[in-house]
Design a protein around this motif. Structure first.
Motif, short mmCIF file in Angstrom:
data_model
loop_
_atom_site.label_atom_id
_atom_site.label_comp_id
_atom_site.label_asym_id
_atom_site.label_seq_id
_atom_site.Cartn_x
_atom_site.Cartn_y
_atom_site.Cartn_z
N SER A 1 0.86 -1.19 0.00
CA SER A 1 0.00 0.00 0.00
C SER A 1 0.89 1.23 0.00
CB SER A 1 -0.88 0.04 1.25
OG SER A 1 -1.65 -1.12 1.39
N LEU A 2 0.34 2.35 -0.42
CA LEU A 2 1.04 3.63 -0.35
C LEU A 2 0.20 4.59 0.47
CD1 LEU A 2 3.66 4.96 -1.52
CD2 LEU A 2 2.17 6.08 -3.18
N VAL A 3 0.80 5.14 1.53
CA VAL A 3 0.11 6.10 2.39
C VAL A 3 0.68 7.48 2.11
CG1 VAL A 3 -0.54 6.67 4.75
CG2 VAL A 3 -0.02 4.30 4.15
N VAL A 4 -0.19 8.46 1.90
CA VAL A 4 0.25 9.81 1.54
C VAL A 4 -0.44 10.82 2.46
CG1 VAL A 4 0.43 11.53 -0.30
CG2 VAL A 4 0.50 9.09 -0.86
N SER A 5 0.34 11.80 2.92
CA SER A 5 -0.21 12.85 3.78
C SER A 5 0.69 14.07 3.70
CB SER A 5 -0.28 12.35 5.23
OG SER A 5 -0.72 13.37 6.10
N ILE A 6 0.21 15.18 4.25
CA ILE A 6 1.10 16.29 4.54
C ILE A 6 1.78 15.97 5.87
CG2 ILE A 6 1.28 18.76 5.02
CD1 ILE A 6 0.51 18.16 2.16
N SER A 7 3.09 16.03 5.87
CA SER A 7 3.86 15.63 7.05
C SER A 7 3.91 16.74 8.09
CB SER A 7 5.29 15.28 6.63
OG SER A 7 6.16 15.26 7.74
N PRO A 8 3.72 16.41 9.38
CA PRO A 8 3.86 17.42 10.42
C PRO A 8 5.31 17.81 10.69
CG PRO A 8 3.38 15.28 11.39
CD PRO A 8 3.25 15.12 9.91
N ALA B 1 22.04 8.50 -12.69
CA ALA B 1 21.58 7.59 -11.64
C ALA B 1 20.56 8.27 -10.73
CB ALA B 1 22.78 7.11 -10.82
N LEU B 2 20.77 9.56 -10.45
CA LEU B 2 19.86 10.30 -9.57
C LEU B 2 18.60 10.74 -10.30
CD1 LEU B 2 22.48 12.26 -7.49
CD2 LEU B 2 20.72 10.74 -6.57
N HIS B 3 18.55 10.48 -11.58
CA HIS B 3 17.29 10.61 -12.32
C HIS B 3 16.58 9.25 -12.35
CE1 HIS B 3 14.32 11.35 -15.40
NE2 HIS B 3 14.81 10.35 -16.11
N TYR B 4 17.28 8.23 -12.82
CA TYR B 4 16.63 6.94 -13.07
C TYR B 4 16.15 6.26 -11.79
CZ TYR B 4 15.84 2.11 -14.40
OH TYR B 4 15.27 0.87 -14.57
N PHE B 5 17.04 6.12 -10.81
CA PHE B 5 16.69 5.29 -9.65
C PHE B 5 15.59 5.89 -8.78
CE2 PHE B 5 20.71 3.44 -10.97
CZ PHE B 5 20.37 2.10 -10.98
N PRO B 6 15.58 7.19 -8.51
CA PRO B 6 14.41 7.73 -7.79
C PRO B 6 13.10 7.54 -8.56
CG PRO B 6 16.24 9.25 -7.64
CD PRO B 6 16.65 8.20 -8.62
N MET B 7 13.16 7.64 -9.89
CA MET B 7 11.94 7.45 -10.67
C MET B 7 11.49 5.99 -10.62
SD MET B 7 11.34 10.46 -11.55
CE MET B 7 12.51 11.38 -10.55
N PHE B 8 12.43 5.06 -10.78
CA PHE B 8 12.06 3.65 -10.76
C PHE B 8 11.54 3.24 -9.39
CE2 PHE B 8 13.39 -1.01 -11.04
CZ PHE B 8 12.27 -1.36 -11.77
N ARG B 9 12.21 3.72 -8.34
CA ARG B 9 11.77 3.36 -6.99
C ARG B 9 10.42 4.00 -6.66
NH1 ARG B 9 15.61 1.75 -2.93
NH2 ARG B 9 17.42 0.76 -3.87
N THR B 10 10.17 5.19 -7.16
CA THR B 10 8.85 5.81 -6.98
C THR B 10 7.76 4.95 -7.61
OG1 THR B 10 9.73 8.07 -6.88
CG2 THR B 10 7.45 7.84 -7.60
N TRP B 11 8.06 4.34 -8.73
CA TRP B 11 7.07 3.54 -9.47
C TRP B 11 6.55 2.38 -8.63
CZ3 TRP B 11 6.69 -1.43 -11.66
CH2 TRP B 11 5.73 -1.57 -12.67
N PHE B 12 7.41 1.79 -7.80
CA PHE B 12 6.97 0.67 -6.96
C PHE B 12 5.83 1.10 -6.04
CE2 PHE B 12 11.11 -0.89 -8.21
CZ PHE B 12 10.89 -2.25 -8.38
N GLY B 13 5.98 2.25 -5.41
CA GLY B 13 4.92 2.74 -4.54
C GLY B 13 3.64 3.02 -5.30
N THR C 1 7.73 17.92 7.99
CA THR C 1 8.26 18.61 6.80
C THR C 1 7.29 19.63 6.22
OG1 THR C 1 7.38 17.05 5.15
CG2 THR C 1 9.47 16.46 6.22
N ASP C 2 6.02 19.55 6.59
CA ASP C 2 4.96 20.41 6.06
C ASP C 2 4.83 20.28 4.54
OD1 ASP C 2 2.83 22.17 6.44
OD2 ASP C 2 4.04 23.92 5.94
N SER C 3 5.23 19.14 4.01
CA SER C 3 5.09 18.89 2.58
C SER C 3 4.65 17.44 2.38
CB SER C 3 6.40 19.19 1.84
OG SER C 3 7.46 18.40 2.35
N ILE C 4 4.62 17.00 1.14
CA ILE C 4 4.11 15.65 0.84
C ILE C 4 5.00 14.58 1.44
CG2 ILE C 4 3.72 13.99 -1.02
CD1 ILE C 4 2.92 16.29 -2.80
N MET C 5 4.37 13.60 2.06
CA MET C 5 5.08 12.42 2.55
C MET C 5 4.36 11.19 2.01
SD MET C 5 7.63 11.29 4.23
CE MET C 5 8.08 12.96 4.72
#
Length: 625
Positions: free
Chosen positions: A7-14, A439-451, A16-20
């Motif tokens: 599952s993926l849980v998304v909220s505004i973080s207390p 690498a800092l383009h590809y791997f964050p994008m690929f890992r984001t895809w799993f979520g 960071t005050d941004s997306i988590m």
């Protein structure tokens, strides 16, 4: 296919005050899907504690008051599983999401996702840990979410091509059977196998990330923990996962707190927990790690943020910023496990120094400067947070790419987005700025895809095909990438390739960046890192690795260290490393289609099909400055 129940849980973080967002196992996500929902969004705030029940057997969603049930997760999961199951056999069809008492008083609260382990006849828990999502949950007065299923059958989501999925699943199962014991040993020890590897490569955080190894690390590594893990039981956090890495310690007798003397099941500990609750706090007692792991879980506290916050507070104590008067009598020095446990129990009671600790590193820095006159520059250097999120448990000093993988994230330094230490530091596969940027383009994008897809990352690269090193891009594990492309197409009936997979994530990633921009973040200055992530802050740190740093100064920086004081050498090293990080920012932003200030360009948004009026409206003023 293994790892398909996330599952993926998304909220505004207390914090960071941004997306988590947090990727988590357990049965809730699949049961929600089988009940007919792709997602559940919770708005507003209840006046009293409530339980939200999604009953797939009756086709109903109910909100029920919950005045009597427990709050702590290990008790509540059992209560609600018993309450909503028709009988003993039906318990496997109930999943619970909950937090815990400490999440009501701390900003680093997390969520537990349960499933009923039919072999053990008890509930197990997996965690959506980062960024205070559990704090938001309890602030809304939600005691639990419950999903009930009528039972799991082979094709409940009516995939387009079941045979293609089965074929890839059979191949992966064979790899696990034949290769896991000689690679990561996930079925035997889970992610705990990383402890000795990180220690050997000087990457295991020790004493608030000052050091990367310790002679006593062997007391908490996988060899020490393996005898404590229960053997002979399948440990997947969703049905059919042959990676089976969700280890547990059964019958652990608690020594502290409100459940002292009780024998409980403890899920884990996993690598991040061992690093945070163990070595980073200067504690090398496996029983402490297990006990602290249990209480963090049931109280609803993220072990990563708790560990990093604890380590920061300990260094502040040892530097005189904190003292026993300010901690309420706790001797909060490195290695004091009793003080750590007392602070954690205080957190659950909403008392004393535990509440301060539960506010996280950024809030503690602000408090210590304002109330105790601490040096803000020193706290910025040693306070291991970025964007308000505490660092996860890897020392990044010698890996520039990993520094970017932590600090250039949208949500803060979380290893699940970019783990590049071995590619960069050990295997030397990405030597140039351009290589690192790719690498800092590809791997964050690929890992984001799993979520985004409800998948687990671990089956991607924690076991690799026998011929993986012979491929053109072994770090990407191309055969497994092809598995995921095939599975996506087989489930949906669509026909994408591996490039569209990355573009799917890019659209989300750029949307998140612009959302952060609207919140007042999402710019270059927000991608700055605490200096300890890049290099030695103190004389003690430098001198502990003097030969390495002196050699680098002479051979890489081009300055002879002979005759210079340690303070002078620290300053020279710092100037060089901070400049190199700025160059990395330039390279990564260029590769991501962003300006040098870290703002997505309109041209790039058009390429992604994300040039929506609402996004352009946010971005445009920043491009005109």
């Amino acid at each position: 296919y293994s790892g398909c129940g996330k599952s993926l849980v998304v909220s505004i973080s207390p914090t960071t005050d941004s997306i988590m967002d947090c990727n988590v196992g357990g049965y809730f996500g699949p049961f929600l899907k089988f009940a007919g929902f792709d997602a559940i969004e919770i708005q507003g705030k209840a006046e009293k504690d409530v339980i939200v029940v999604v009953d797939g057997t009756k086709g109903t969603v109910r909100i029920e008051e919950a005045p009597e049930e427990a709050v702590d997760s290990h008790v509540l999961a059992e209560q609600l599983t018993e309450m909503y199951a028709d009988d003993e056999n039906d318990k496997r069809n109930v999943a619970v999401v909950s937090s815990g008492k400490a999440a009501e008083y701390a900003l680093i609260g997390m969520l537990n996702f349960s499933w009923y382990d039919v072999r053990r006849k008890t509930c197990r828990l997996k965690q959506a840990g980062r960024g205070g999502i559990g704090t938001v949950f309890r602030n809304k007065k939600i005691k639990a979410l419950v999903a009930k299923s009528s039972g799991v059958k082979g094709d409940m989501n009516h995939v387009a091509d079941m045979e293609a999925i089965r074929e890839r699943g059979r191949n992966f199962t064979r790899e696990m059977r034949e290769l896991d014991d000689s690679q990561s040993r996930m079925r035997k020890v889970g992610t705990a196998h990383l402890v000795e590897i990180m220690n050997d490569y000087d990457l295991l955080p020790t004493c608030n990330f000052k050091f990367g190894s310790h002679p006593e690390a062997k007391k908490i590594d996988s060899k020490a923990l393996e005898p404590k893990f229960t053997k002979g039981l399948p440990d997947g956090c969703w049905l059919g996962c042959t990676m089976s890495c969700c280890k547990a310690v059964d019958g652990f007798e608690l020594k502290t707190g409100p459940y002292k003397g009780q024998k409980v099941i403890v899920d884990g500990p996993e690598y991040e927990t061992i690093g945070g609750l163990g070595s980073n706090s200067g504690i090398f007692d496996p029983d402490h790690v297990i006990e602290c792991n249990f209480y963090c879980d049931t109280y609803g506290i993220d072990t990563i943020s708790f560990g990093t916050s604890t380590a920061f507070a300990m260094e502040c104590f040892e530097n005189g910023i904190l003292n026993e008067e300010r901690t309420g009598g706790l001797k909060f020095n490195f290695g004091n496990s009793d003080a750590v446990m007392e602070a954690l129990h205080q957190m659950a009671r909403g008392e004393g120094f535990g509440v301060v600790l539960g506010s996280g590193v950024r809030k503690m820095k602000e408090k210590f400067v304002k109330e105790y006159g601490a040096d803000p520059k020193f706290l910025q250097d040693i306070g291991m947070e970025n964007k308000g999120l505490e660092y996860s448990q890897y020392v990044s000093k010698e890996s520039l790419a990993q520094q970017g993988g932590f600090a250039m994230t949208n949500k803060g330094p979380q290893h699940d987005e970019a783990w590049l230490i071995f590619m960069d530091m050990v295997n030397k596969q990405i030597p140039t700025f351009e290589d690192k940027a790719e690498a800092l383009h590809y791997f964050p994008m690929f890992r984001t895809w799993f979520g985004l897809m409800g998948l687990c990352k671990l089956p991607w690269n924690d076991v690799e095909p026998a011929n993986n090193e012979e491929t053109d891009e072994p770090a990407k594990v191309p055969e497994h990438v092809d598995n995921y492309v095939t599975i996506f197409n087989a489930v949906t009936g669509k026909s994408i390739d591996k490039y569209e997979l990355i573009r799917q994530s890019e659209r989300v990633y750029n949307f998140q960046r612009i959302f952060n921009l609207r919140k007042g973040f999402g710019k270059r200055e927000n991608d700055a890192q605490p200096y300890r992530a890049a290099g030695p802050v103190t004389v003690e740190e430098y001198e502990s690795r003097k030969d390495r740093y002196d050699k680098q100064m002479k051979e890489i920086i081009g300055v002879d260290p002979e005759g210079k004081t340690t303070e002078e050498k620290i300053a020279i090293t710092r100037k060089y490393r901070e400049n190199v990080y700025e160059k990395l920012l330039d390279a990564v932003y260029k590769r991501r289609g962003w300006t040098k200030k870290g703002i997505p360009t309109i041209e790039h948004l058009k390429e992604l099909g994300m040039d929506l009026p609402e996004l352009i409206e946010v971005v445009k003023p920043h491009l005109e400055k």
